[in-house]
Design a protein around this motif. Sequence first.
Motif, PDB file in Angstrom:
ATOM      1  N   VAL A   1       0.830  -1.021  -0.030  1.00 37.90           N
ATOM      2  CA  VAL A   1      -0.088  -0.039   0.163  1.00 37.90           C
ATOM      3  C   VAL A   1       1.050   1.216   0.215  1.00 37.90           C
ATOM      4  N   ASN A   2       1.015   2.103  -1.161  1.00 34.48           N
ATOM      5  CA  ASN A   2       1.696   3.317  -1.354  1.00 34.48           C
ATOM      6  C   ASN A   2       3.076   2.568  -1.073  1.00 34.48           C
ATOM      7  N   GLY A   3       3.577   1.699  -1.440  1.00 37.29           N
ATOM      8  CA  GLY A   3       5.024   1.137  -1.706  1.00 37.29           C
ATOM      9  C   GLY A   3       5.269   0.362  -0.322  1.00 37.29           C
ATOM     10  N   GLU A   4       4.489   0.433   0.535  1.00 34.41           N
ATOM     11  CA  GLU A   4       4.999  -0.161   1.918  1.00 34.41           C
ATOM     12  C   GLU A   4       4.175  -1.554   2.154  1.00 34.41           C
ATOM     13  N   GLN A   5       4.869  -2.639   2.609  1.00 37.54           N
ATOM     14  CA  GLN A   5       4.071  -3.924   2.695  1.00 37.54           C
ATOM     15  C   GLN A   5       3.282  -3.928   3.909  1.00 37.54           C
ATOM     16  N   ARG A   6       2.100  -4.354   3.373  1.00 38.55           N
ATOM     17  CA  ARG A   6       0.844  -4.441   4.542  1.00 38.55           C
ATOM     18  C   ARG A   6       0.764  -5.950   4.900  1.00 38.55           C
ATOM     19  N   GLY A   7       0.627  -6.346   6.037  1.00 40.35           N
ATOM     20  CA  GLY A   7       0.349  -7.796   6.361  1.00 40.35           C
ATOM     21  C   GLY A   7       1.396  -8.732   6.185  1.00 40.35           C
ATOM     22  N   THR A   8       0.986 -10.098   6.090  1.00 42.86           N
ATOM     23  CA  THR A   8       2.004 -10.974   5.901  1.00 42.86           C
ATOM     24  C   THR A   8       2.352 -11.265   4.353  1.00 42.86           C
ATOM     25  N   ALA A   9       3.309 -12.240   4.262  1.00 41.34           N
ATOM     26  CA  ALA A   9       3.563 -12.855   2.837  1.00 41.34           C
ATOM     27  C   ALA A   9       2.654 -13.908   2.615  1.00 41.34           C
ATOM     28  N   PHE A  10       2.167 -14.077   1.357  1.00 40.01           N
ATOM     29  CA  PHE A  10       1.288 -15.152   0.752  1.00 40.01           C
ATOM     30  C   PHE A  10       2.040 -16.392   0.069  1.00 40.01           C
TER      31      PHE A  10
END
Length: 72
Positions: A32-41
Amino acid sequence: MHGKVDVAVMIGSGVPASLRALGRKVCWVVLVNGEQRGTAFATRAEAQECQLAWVEQLAVLKPGRRPLKHSA
């Protein structure tokens, strides 16, 4: 609030150790806007579901915007 929501692929050492231990060499993350949100899938489809949830959440937060509706 506005936002760009993307799905990115990570390979090799970028894959979290927990997924590498399961033999995964690739994973997907939501940005989101270049920043990781949450976990890896583990699958792209899972990451895309999360991406859709972020897009819907951001749409609700925009002033003057009505929430997105799903078609059945």
